[in-house]
Design a protein around this motif. Sequence first.
Motif, PDB file in Angstrom:
ATOM      1  N   VAL A 477       0.835  -1.208   0.000  1.00 32.77           N
ATOM      2  CA  VAL A 477       0.000   0.000   0.000  1.00 32.77           C
ATOM      3  C   VAL A 477       0.865   1.251   0.000  1.00 32.77           C
ATOM      4  O   VAL A 477       0.692   2.154  -0.822  1.00 32.77           O
ATOM      5  CB  VAL A 477      -0.945   0.007   1.218  1.00 32.77           C
ATOM      6  CG1 VAL A 477      -1.769   1.284   1.258  1.00 32.77           C
ATOM      7  CG2 VAL A 477      -1.862  -1.207   1.193  1.00 32.77           C
ATOM      8  N   ILE A 478       1.818   1.306   0.921  1.00 30.32           N
ATOM      9  CA  ILE A 478       2.608   2.534   1.067  1.00 30.32           C
ATOM     10  C   ILE A 478       3.510   2.773  -0.137  1.00 30.32           C
ATOM     11  O   ILE A 478       3.932   3.914  -0.384  1.00 30.32           O
ATOM     12  CB  ILE A 478       3.444   2.521   2.364  1.00 30.32           C
ATOM     13  CG1 ILE A 478       4.496   1.413   2.351  1.00 30.32           C
ATOM     14  CG2 ILE A 478       2.527   2.380   3.574  1.00 30.32           C
ATOM     15  CD1 ILE A 478       5.431   1.428   3.560  1.00 30.32           C
ATOM     16  N   SER A 479       3.785   1.726  -0.918  1.00 28.87           N
ATOM     17  CA  SER A 479       4.646   1.880  -2.086  1.00 28.87           C
ATOM     18  C   SER A 479       3.884   2.338  -3.326  1.00 28.87           C
ATOM     19  O   SER A 479       4.499   2.620  -4.357  1.00 28.87           O
ATOM     20  CB  SER A 479       5.341   0.552  -2.388  1.00 28.87           C
ATOM     21  OG  SER A 479       4.383  -0.462  -2.667  1.00 28.87           O
ATOM     22  N   ILE A 484      -0.705   7.463  -6.173  1.00 22.53           N
ATOM     23  CA  ILE A 484      -2.043   7.455  -6.768  1.00 22.53           C
ATOM     24  C   ILE A 484      -2.909   8.544  -6.146  1.00 22.53           C
ATOM     25  O   ILE A 484      -3.621   9.276  -6.842  1.00 22.53           O
ATOM     26  CB  ILE A 484      -2.686   6.070  -6.586  1.00 22.53           C
ATOM     27  CG1 ILE A 484      -1.880   5.015  -7.348  1.00 22.53           C
ATOM     28  CG2 ILE A 484      -4.140   6.076  -7.043  1.00 22.53           C
ATOM     29  CD1 ILE A 484      -2.272   3.586  -7.013  1.00 22.53           C
ATOM     30  N   ALA A 485      -2.846   8.672  -4.825  1.00 19.41           N
ATOM     31  CA  ALA A 485      -3.657   9.676  -4.140  1.00 19.41           C
ATOM     32  C   ALA A 485      -3.252  11.085  -4.530  1.00 19.41           C
ATOM     33  O   ALA A 485      -4.105  11.969  -4.686  1.00 19.41           O
ATOM     34  CB  ALA A 485      -3.540   9.493  -2.623  1.00 19.41           C
ATOM     35  N   ARG A 486      -1.957  11.303  -4.714  1.00 25.00           N
ATOM     36  CA  ARG A 486      -1.492  12.644  -5.105  1.00 25.00           C
ATOM     37  C   ARG A 486      -2.041  13.028  -6.477  1.00 25.00           C
ATOM     38  O   ARG A 486      -2.407  14.186  -6.710  1.00 25.00           O
ATOM     39  CB  ARG A 486       0.041  12.685  -5.136  1.00 25.00           C
ATOM     40  CG  ARG A 486       0.622  14.037  -5.524  1.00 25.00           C
ATOM     41  CD  ARG A 486       0.331  15.085  -4.468  1.00 25.00           C
ATOM     42  NE  ARG A 486       0.777  16.402  -4.864  1.00 25.00           N
ATOM     43  CZ  ARG A 486       0.037  17.276  -5.542  1.00 25.00           C
ATOM     44  NH1 ARG A 486      -1.194  16.952  -5.917  1.00 25.00           N
ATOM     45  NH2 ARG A 486       0.513  18.470  -5.843  1.00 25.00           N
ATOM     46  N   ALA A 487      -2.115  12.061  -7.379  1.00 24.63           N
ATOM     47  CA  ALA A 487      -2.668  12.336  -8.707  1.00 24.63           C
ATOM     48  C   ALA A 487      -4.168  12.580  -8.647  1.00 24.63           C
ATOM     49  O   ALA A 487      -4.723  13.337  -9.449  1.00 24.63           O
ATOM     50  CB  ALA A 487      -2.358  11.168  -9.640  1.00 24.63           C
ATOM     51  N   GLU A 488      -4.824  11.976  -7.661  1.00 26.46           N
ATOM     52  CA  GLU A 488      -6.281  12.069  -7.562  1.00 26.46           C
ATOM     53  C   GLU A 488      -6.739  13.281  -6.773  1.00 26.46           C
ATOM     54  O   GLU A 488      -7.812  13.825  -7.036  1.00 26.46           O
ATOM     55  CB  GLU A 488      -6.811  10.792  -6.900  1.00 26.46           C
ATOM     56  CG  GLU A 488      -8.311  10.665  -6.862  1.00 26.46           C
ATOM     57  CD  GLU A 488      -8.775   9.344  -6.273  1.00 26.46           C
ATOM     58  OE1 GLU A 488      -9.932   9.286  -5.834  1.00 26.46           O
ATOM     59  OE2 GLU A 488      -7.977   8.386  -6.257  1.00 26.46           O
ATOM     60  N   SER A 489      -5.954  13.717  -5.791  1.00 23.79           N
ATOM     61  CA  SER A 489      -6.374  14.797  -4.904  1.00 23.79           C
ATOM     62  C   SER A 489      -5.370  15.945  -4.941  1.00 23.79           C
ATOM     63  O   SER A 489      -4.242  15.808  -4.455  1.00 23.79           O
ATOM     64  CB  SER A 489      -6.511  14.281  -3.458  1.00 23.79           C
ATOM     65  OG  SER A 489      -6.809  15.337  -2.572  1.00 23.79           O
ATOM     66  N   GLY A 490      -5.792  17.066  -5.482  1.00 23.86           N
ATOM     67  CA  GLY A 490      -4.915  18.228  -5.580  1.00 23.86           C
ATOM     68  C   GLY A 490      -4.585  18.854  -4.247  1.00 23.86           C
ATOM     69  O   GLY A 490      -3.606  19.599  -4.136  1.00 23.86           O
ATOM     70  N   TRP A 517       9.978  11.187  -2.322  1.00 24.17           N
ATOM     71  CA  TRP A 517      10.756  11.482  -3.521  1.00 24.17           C
ATOM     72  C   TRP A 517      10.350  10.592  -4.701  1.00 24.17           C
ATOM     73  O   TRP A 517      11.045  10.554  -5.712  1.00 24.17           O
ATOM     74  CB  TRP A 517      12.244  11.270  -3.226  1.00 24.17           C
ATOM     75  CG  TRP A 517      12.737  12.043  -2.043  1.00 24.17           C
ATOM     76  CD1 TRP A 517      13.042  11.559  -0.809  1.00 24.17           C
ATOM     77  CD2 TRP A 517      12.968  13.459  -1.975  1.00 24.17           C
ATOM     78  NE1 TRP A 517      13.451  12.566   0.024  1.00 24.17           N
ATOM     79  CE2 TRP A 517      13.420  13.753  -0.668  1.00 24.17           C
ATOM     80  CE3 TRP A 517      12.847  14.510  -2.887  1.00 24.17           C
ATOM     81  CZ2 TRP A 517      13.747  15.032  -0.249  1.00 24.17           C
ATOM     82  CZ3 TRP A 517      13.175  15.791  -2.473  1.00 24.17           C
ATOM     83  CH2 TRP A 517      13.619  16.055  -1.172  1.00 24.17           C
ATOM     84  N   ALA A 518       9.218   9.887  -4.590  1.00 25.10           N
ATOM     85  CA  ALA A 518       8.811   8.955  -5.642  1.00 25.10           C
ATOM     86  C   ALA A 518       8.046   9.679  -6.748  1.00 25.10           C
ATOM     87  O   ALA A 518       7.133  10.459  -6.463  1.00 25.10           O
ATOM     88  CB  ALA A 518       7.946   7.849  -5.049  1.00 25.10           C
TER      89      ALA A 518
END
Length: 924
Positions: A477-479, A484-490, A517-518
């Motif tokens: 999950v953490i990887s 994914i969440a960053r792309a979905e939630s501004g 840093w990912a």
Amino acid sequence: VNKKRARGISPVMVVMGVVVALWIIISVVFMLRLSQSSYHKRVQEIESEELNPTTRLPFSSDENPSYPQDPRTSQLQAAQQLLVRAVGREFSDLFDMEIPEGSLKPEYFEFEDGEDGKILLRGTSGVALASALNWYLRYVCHVDTSWYSSFPLKLPSPLPRVGHKFMRKSLVPWSYYENVCTFSYSQVWWDWERWEREIDWMAMNGINLPLSLTGQEYIMTRVFERFGLTEEDLQQYFTGPGFLAWNRMINIKGWGGPLPRSFIFGQAELQRKILARERSLGMTPVLPAFSGGVPEAILRLHPSSRFHRHGNWGGFEARYCCVLTLSPEDPLFRALGKAFIEEVAAIYGTDHVYSADTFNENRPSAGTSEAAKLQYLRASSSAVYTAMAEADPQAVWLMQGWLFMNDAGFWREKELDAYISGVPQGRMIILDLFTDVFPVWKRKDLVRPTPIERRPWIWNMLHSFGGNTGMYGRMQVISTDPVIARAESGEMVGIGITTEGIEQNPAVYELMAEMRWADKTVNPIIWAHSWAARRMGGASGRGLLDAKEAWALIASTVLSSPTTQMGQVKSMIECRPRLDLHTGYIRNSDFMPISRHYRDSVLVKAWYKLMSAHGLASTPPELASVDESSSETALSQVLKSSSAEPPKPDETELEVARTSSTSASRYDLADVTRQVLSDHFARMFVELTSCLQHLGVWPRWYAGVTLPSSPLKTQEDAESRMKELENLIRDLDTLLGTQEWLLLGRWISMARKWGTSAAEKNHFEFNARNVLTLWGPRGEIADYASKQWNGLFLDYYLPRWQLFFTWVRRSLTSGLSIDEAAFQAALLEQEKEWQTKTSPTFPSQPVGDTMSVVSELRQRYGAAVRRSALEHDLMAAKSSGGSEQVVHAPGADLLSDDVAPPPPTAEGSSKKKKVRAGVLRSDR
């Protein structure tokens, strides 16, 4: 009014009606203005009262903290000093560091080959430079930089070249670290040396938003004494050092006290060092703010103010529970809150971000009507923020969002909106505290975007409750999910680690920190290969391959829980003995279950691979085909082909293993051995309980409980098994004693060092013992923060099991079932007696050699461990065909369905499993 009657209404009546309506409206407006005027007048009265002068405590530097005039130069110097600490003076000369001019966003770091054979590190801040160093050491030098590797690190010579420039940009602006509980479960006894190492770890792992609550009681003392309270009043309110986290969150008062002023002053001095170092590296420390909790004595000084009481958290008796809180609508709240921030800024300086928890595991005392409830919630958050902003107009409230998950049934759409809307947009950051298991930001009962994701929020991994020792993680999950969440939630502005306790499961924490840093998702198995290489210190050949295979197995199973299990697996050894422990239920087991989320035989296979990597044993051939998906038929076949235990290495082979290992790899070997043998204890105990059921000693309320058949049939068998279990506890204590980080003596020694007298030292030792064991006067939260440590096994857990076995023997002799209630009462008295002991005999330094002890234990238990693990997995496969774990979680029916991604594979593909969820009994 019907039409006929309406025709009879005269103009005079209409005029009179209008006049009455206007009179009512004017009266309401007047009363509201009068109320508001009275409120502001009372605020002015409080602020103009002749308060007690600010207490000048014996604090060596009471002046305002200074800030560097040139942050860029300061951060570069701080990063260079960290470099010297990390690699030593000689190697530090082989690096150059640069911070580019100007404000560059997003943050980034890079490293490349420099001039004259040097390595050039470049970053936008001190933290970015430290991260560049860390990534070079990890991925080019294959050097471990975790908690378990001492500075200065051992580097290869000459330093390896980079080749092509390596660069990473920050996924999010903020990388947050810590939980309010961490300051009690892990850090309460730390000195500056340990804090300095932790801040270095934070910087090297990209942390730039650390929670910084050390020394909070110094601020509270100054504020409350300004408002007329005495030292005696405060001593009745403050808890002891071991329990300050829950005093700060308004859960309890007084327990474990008094809190000596020497400790308060010492923590304040320590906090100033912590903050100076964090700021020098470019971090933004999060400082405490006023949440509303107040000492009882304030009723005497402000009898006209309005107060509430929080509920009985944890079941504590009256003198420790039900903390008094100021109503947010009372003027005194604003005055105290403003004074709190003023004192914080004066003593510690400020970076304008503050932490406050108003309803941590306590439901708001809202009004009876819907409108009154929503108004109260809005007023509560508004009061906290307004008090901050009046003292610091740039204030930002960073809030733990645990309550929105822990009591999701109360915090619905309207309640969330009301509470959050009390703070201006852009002035609150919400920590989605448990995103790795139950993401609140996308709760399925809320309309997207939810009230939380309409505000800046941070994705967090909680991972550990109480700082338990068991192996566990959600690597799959953490990887992936933060990206994914960053792309979905501004509005996602950060990632974070919100664990309650550290110094365990280091792989999980380092992977989580790297996600700042990912730029894309990470495969945990491939990541684990790199982890294995640096833990082994750059080893090569067969040993490295075995280590990589071991960590790939662990990362894809033990550290990638496929269910929404909330926390680490707790060993039966550290639980209060009971006949029904086989059910997997213990108090707080929703946070930390006994039942395991992985196949026992897979961890055993990883254990042999890890021993093989160190030259201690070859891997039995029948384990080669064992994996998480092995069928019933395959497991049966493996059992039939069980081979003899590999021979014990001679002293020459052991010496080679010692010299070629690293401190990190030795810790891993001890930790995995601990987990394997703890699991073995559980399987052995289940066989014992099945035998006892057959022999008729179970209490009558266990009637109907069916246990698997056991090879144990007679009283003699039961007696032999009880002795075996006692010996296993002793052997584990010996193993744990070889590791510095697994010593009760280290914990107690750190606590006693804070005492300035024999009485204080003993008092602090009581706090240190109690928080790990009874956690309260009567075991209110017993074993929640238990640890699998040397000293605890032999001096606390073993006597508990010996008492239990004494009762079992008595029942076997009498033929009567065990009186469980009477046993638990007797056990509590024994546990209480242990709390007040003081003992200098627990070693605070390691004793013995990990390699030799692991080799001895493998020879003693290896064959039995392999067989029992395979039998356990075969039985599970027969009974369930891949069982579904029922997870009890607060408000889980309201949380996202997408909370149980499958475990990873080397190719990144897998099958998804369905997980059910229920309702949590929150004892914590």
